[in-house]
Design a protein around this motif. Sequence first.
Motif, mmCIF file in Angstrom:
data_model
loop_
_atom_site.group_PDB
_atom_site.id
_atom_site.type_symbol
_atom_site.label_atom_id
_atom_site.label_comp_id
_atom_site.label_asym_id
_atom_site.label_seq_id
_atom_site.Cartn_x
_atom_site.Cartn_y
_atom_site.Cartn_z
ATOM 1 N N SER A 93 0.829 -1.201 0.000
ATOM 2 C CA SER A 93 0.000 0.000 0.000
ATOM 3 C C SER A 93 0.867 1.256 0.000
ATOM 4 N N TYR A 94 0.272 2.360 -0.456
ATOM 5 C CA TYR A 94 0.963 3.641 -0.455
ATOM 6 C C TYR A 94 0.872 4.283 0.938
ATOM 7 N N PRO A 95 1.928 4.976 1.358
ATOM 8 C CA PRO A 95 3.183 5.195 0.644
ATOM 9 C C PRO A 95 4.037 3.926 0.617
ATOM 10 N N LEU A 96 4.587 3.642 -0.553
ATOM 11 C CA LEU A 96 5.519 2.528 -0.660
ATOM 12 C C LEU A 96 6.752 2.865 0.180
ATOM 13 N N THR A 97 7.252 1.883 0.907
ATOM 14 C CA THR A 97 8.350 2.174 1.820
ATOM 15 C C THR A 97 9.479 1.178 1.664
ATOM 16 N N PHE A 98 10.682 1.654 1.987
ATOM 17 C CA PHE A 98 11.883 0.827 1.983
ATOM 18 C C PHE A 98 12.360 0.632 3.421
ATOM 19 N N GLY A 99 13.033 -0.475 3.633
ATOM 20 C CA GLY A 99 13.739 -0.648 4.881
ATOM 21 C C GLY A 99 14.971 0.241 4.902
ATOM 22 N N GLY A 100 15.622 0.288 6.039
ATOM 23 C CA GLY A 100 16.763 1.180 6.207
ATOM 24 C C GLY A 100 18.041 0.714 5.530
ATOM 25 N N LYS B 43 22.455 8.257 2.638
ATOM 26 C CA LYS B 43 21.210 7.738 3.232
ATOM 27 C C LYS B 43 20.631 6.608 2.392
ATOM 28 N N GLY B 44 19.511 6.091 2.854
ATOM 29 C CA GLY B 44 18.847 5.002 2.166
ATOM 30 C C GLY B 44 17.903 5.480 1.077
ATOM 31 N N LEU B 45 17.193 4.514 0.506
ATOM 32 C CA LEU B 45 16.251 4.807 -0.567
ATOM 33 C C LEU B 45 14.938 5.326 0.005
ATOM 34 N N GLU B 46 14.368 6.308 -0.692
ATOM 35 C CA GLU B 46 13.076 6.872 -0.286
ATOM 36 C C GLU B 46 12.178 6.962 -1.520
ATOM 37 N N TRP B 47 11.031 6.288 -1.456
ATOM 38 C CA TRP B 47 10.035 6.416 -2.517
ATOM 39 C C TRP B 47 9.490 7.837 -2.513
ATOM 40 N N VAL B 48 9.343 8.422 -3.723
ATOM 41 C CA VAL B 48 8.883 9.813 -3.840
ATOM 42 C C VAL B 48 7.471 9.879 -4.417
ATOM 43 N N SER B 49 7.257 9.223 -5.568
ATOM 44 C CA SER B 49 5.977 9.380 -6.240
ATOM 45 C C SER B 49 5.791 8.291 -7.283
ATOM 46 N N THR B 50 4.539 7.973 -7.577
ATOM 47 C CA THR B 50 4.179 6.990 -8.601
ATOM 48 C C THR B 50 3.031 7.523 -9.428
ATOM 49 N N ILE B 51 3.056 7.231 -10.720
ATOM 50 C CA ILE B 51 1.951 7.562 -11.608
ATOM 51 C C ILE B 51 1.538 6.286 -12.330
ATOM 52 N N ARG B 52 0.261 6.037 -12.311
ATOM 53 C CA ARG B 52 -0.236 4.832 -12.947
ATOM 54 C C ARG B 52 -0.263 4.983 -14.463
ATOM 55 N N GLU B 53 -0.322 3.843 -15.157
ATOM 56 C CA GLU B 53 -0.490 3.874 -16.600
ATOM 57 C C GLU B 53 -1.774 4.639 -16.910
ATOM 58 N N GLY B 54 -1.699 5.498 -17.921
ATOM 59 C CA GLY B 54 -2.838 6.362 -18.232
ATOM 60 C C GLY B 54 -2.761 7.701 -17.530
ATOM 61 N N GLY B 55 -2.016 7.777 -16.445
ATOM 62 C CA GLY B 55 -1.804 9.041 -15.749
ATOM 63 C C GLY B 55 -2.927 9.484 -14.846
ATOM 64 N N GLY B 56 -3.967 8.680 -14.722
ATOM 65 C CA GLY B 56 -5.123 9.113 -13.945
ATOM 66 C C GLY B 56 -4.935 9.037 -12.450
ATOM 67 N N ASN B 57 -3.997 8.253 -11.994
ATOM 68 C CA ASN B 57 -3.775 8.091 -10.558
ATOM 69 C C ASN B 57 -2.335 8.417 -10.221
ATOM 70 N N THR B 58 -2.169 9.290 -9.269
ATOM 71 C CA THR B 58 -0.832 9.657 -8.810
ATOM 72 C C THR B 58 -0.759 9.541 -7.296
ATOM 73 N N TYR B 59 0.419 9.262 -6.802
ATOM 74 C CA TYR B 59 0.649 9.047 -5.378
ATOM 75 C C TYR B 59 1.951 9.740 -4.986
#
Lengths: 107, 120
Positions: A93-100, B43-59
């Motif tokens: 589910s959103y927000p998608l998350t990563f471990g450290g 630092k580690g990885l951080e998810w920022v944003s996603t857009i679905r195919e078609g562009g109708g849904n963004t997160y």
Amino acid sequence: DIQLTQSPSFLSASVGDRVTIACRASQDISGHLAWYQEKPGKAPKVVIYSAFTLQSGVPSRFSGSGSGTEFTLTISSLQPEDFATYYCQQLKSYPLTFGGGTKVEIK
Amino acid sequence: EVQLLESGGGLVQPGGSLRLSCAASGFTFNTYAMTWVRQAPGKGLEWVSTIREGGGNTYYADSVKGRFTISRDDSRSTLYLQMSSLRAEDTAIYYCAQYQRGSSYFFAYWGQGSLVTVSS
């Protein structure tokens, strides 16, 4: 939000060692978990998805297990090219998350 | 061969704006969700944003919501990230990635990244 806790954060091991990295989710994510390998100066690459499916081209010494909230990544016999940082990620589910992250270094 | 090539990064002052682009090739772009992930220095990885195919849904991650806008131009096979009101803590390498969804979920392919530095 779903939190992912990886352990250990740092691991020192020798070539040929069996290595296990744990990832715990703060709530049930079923099998929606991926593992990524990251090397300095390179983009991350997926090694395991859906908790236990080996990505095409990834050596079979890598394996994943678990479901629900407890997951593990195992490298059965560590090779020189496996020294890297590994991250788990939940895609339930959103927000998608990563471990450290877990940094695997040469002993 | 799948290729993702980010561009548009650079040095920007706090409060400024920047637009990242990600040119995709080697796959049918309009059938895939796409995503941005960042990594601050050391630092580690951080998810920022996603857009679905078609562009109708963004997160969006809470840390960028209201400041960043993800979009796509399927005719150009290009993903964008419009960043505004930039802060020092937005300094990072920004990666675009193809988001495999369906029977399995994971970020299948990643670009090499574009460095954004927010500093006066």
